[in-house]
Write an enzyme that holds these catalytic residues in place. Sequence first.
Site, PDB file in Angstrom:
ATOM      1  N   ASP A   1     -41.171   4.683  71.956  1.00  0.00           N
ATOM      2  CA  ASP A   1     -41.690   4.456  70.607  1.00  0.00           C
ATOM      3  C   ASP A   1     -41.998   5.801  69.965  1.00  0.00           C
ATOM      4  O   ASP A   1     -42.617   6.659  70.592  1.00  0.00           O
ATOM      5  CB  ASP A   1     -42.970   3.616  70.726  1.00  0.00           C
ATOM      6  CG  ASP A   1     -43.782   3.626  69.449  1.00  0.00           C
ATOM      7  OD1 ASP A   1     -43.563   2.754  68.609  1.00  0.00           O
ATOM      8  OD2 ASP A   1     -44.636   4.531  69.289  1.00  0.00           O
TER       9      ASP A   1
ATOM     10  N   ASP B   1     -38.195   2.619  65.016  1.00  0.00           N
ATOM     11  CA  ASP B   1     -38.836   3.647  65.837  1.00  0.00           C
ATOM     12  C   ASP B   1     -39.059   3.215  67.286  1.00  0.00           C
ATOM     13  O   ASP B   1     -39.837   3.829  67.999  1.00  0.00           O
ATOM     14  CB  ASP B   1     -40.157   4.100  65.194  1.00  0.00           C
ATOM     15  CG  ASP B   1     -41.203   3.009  65.199  1.00  0.00           C
ATOM     16  OD1 ASP B   1     -40.842   1.826  65.305  1.00  0.00           O
ATOM     17  OD2 ASP B   1     -42.391   3.345  65.094  1.00  0.00           O
ATOM     18  N   GLU B   2     -38.367   2.182  67.742  1.00  0.00           N
ATOM     19  CA  GLU B   2     -38.497   1.762  69.135  1.00  0.00           C
ATOM     20  C   GLU B   2     -37.110   1.445  69.686  1.00  0.00           C
ATOM     21  O   GLU B   2     -36.344   0.726  69.049  1.00  0.00           O
ATOM     22  CB  GLU B   2     -39.330   0.482  69.251  1.00  0.00           C
ATOM     23  CG  GLU B   2     -40.796   0.650  68.961  1.00  0.00           C
ATOM     24  CD  GLU B   2     -41.467  -0.716  68.918  1.00  0.00           C
ATOM     25  OE1 GLU B   2     -42.212  -1.031  69.844  1.00  0.00           O
ATOM     26  OE2 GLU B   2     -41.205  -1.458  67.959  1.00  0.00           O
TER      27      GLU B   2
HETATM   28 MG   LIG Z   1     -44.090   3.737  66.367  1.00  0.00          MG
END
Ligand SMILES: [Mg+2]
Length: 420
Positions: free
Chosen positions: A12, A107-108
Amino acid sequence: MWGREPTILLIDGQSFYASVEKAAHPAYRDMPVAVGDPERRSGIILAACPIAKAGGVTTAERVGEAIAKCPNLMVIRPRMQTYISISLFITAIYESFTDLVEPYSIDEQFLDVTGSLSGGENAESLARRIQAKVLLSTGVWSRVGIGPSKILAKMATDNFAKKRPDGIFKLGRGNIETELWPLPVEQMFMVGSRMAYHFHRMGLPTIGDVARTDLGELKRKMRREMGRQSDIQAEYYWQTARGIDPSPVVASTRGTLQSISHGKALRANLYRKLPDIEVVLLELVIEVCRRARRLGKQGRVVSVGAVETDGRRTFSFGRQTTLPYATSLTHEVAEAARRLFVTHWRGMPISRLFISLTELSGDDTYQLTLFEDRPKIYSLERAADSIKDRFGDAALIRASSLLEAGVARERAAQIGGHYR
Ligand SMILES: [Mg+2]
């Protein structure tokens, strides 16, 4: 690696949009930065850097409220296209560690690094190397959850890695009971406030309470609490609490120019014999080579990934081989892929297969001299490509020449039985 558990990472990016902006604006390094529309006080804060968060700013609050709490907050207008590009760039960095990268959100991303942990390196050390590379290249600090399943990797990130200074945490058989199970049930993946309310009413306030309840008993409790249709949910939560998640990391077929890849999910009960699996392997190779030729590329490295399952246990492997020369010829890639598969297959039914061609170069440089008939085969394959482009896959039963005669047509019908 026979019998080894998968090693899956969920990585993340911390305060992703805000981190990208801070990297783009070095002057803001020590200032509280948030991403949102500075001209609309009623707009929403999309991301806030750790300094802003320390100043009380939270994501999804109004810009006006955030500025009221943190008067020197720098509010930067979002640049979504930039964030998407950086996210793709981070995927490319991950792909330098493993072929099996699955974006989960901007974002992961999930990484299956089972096949990358050779030479005795442990997952934490690999995670540190990935973290350093992403930080150096993008300015984004990553938090890495490690687990034997996607669900445990995800809960390792959300509940532990994000709270640790080193940003890394591993959840597995050894510590699930001591670390994950004592947590309140609302910290379990996919448990929202409504579901948490029901669990509390059922007398199951922690993740461990759900995990330790007999599945039949949990189904009965949930039926009483939430109605008859809750069995599937009961099973889902029970498995989540125990970290059970057989779903593999599935590489995106987005096709960056670093690799040309293709994969398929299969009904494992149909794909337990080598000749049947070979049909799919060949089908994937045909597609990868066709795409390569269309892009004017050929590759030297052939990779094969597979997930095997006997219904109880699931294993995956990803292996690659480097050819003496770059190629996009179907029979050459197929031969390499078949050898890799046969060498590393444990013999269990296959639920996912994946092929990729990497170390790409332009196909104008192919070896004319060493292999005299290659240009001829190459132009034959190009002709086949245009037939396939015009008339569809069925026209490519010529693939049968690589299999036992006559059997291919029958099996080609089964290919329709896959699901993607
Ligand atoms: Mg994040």
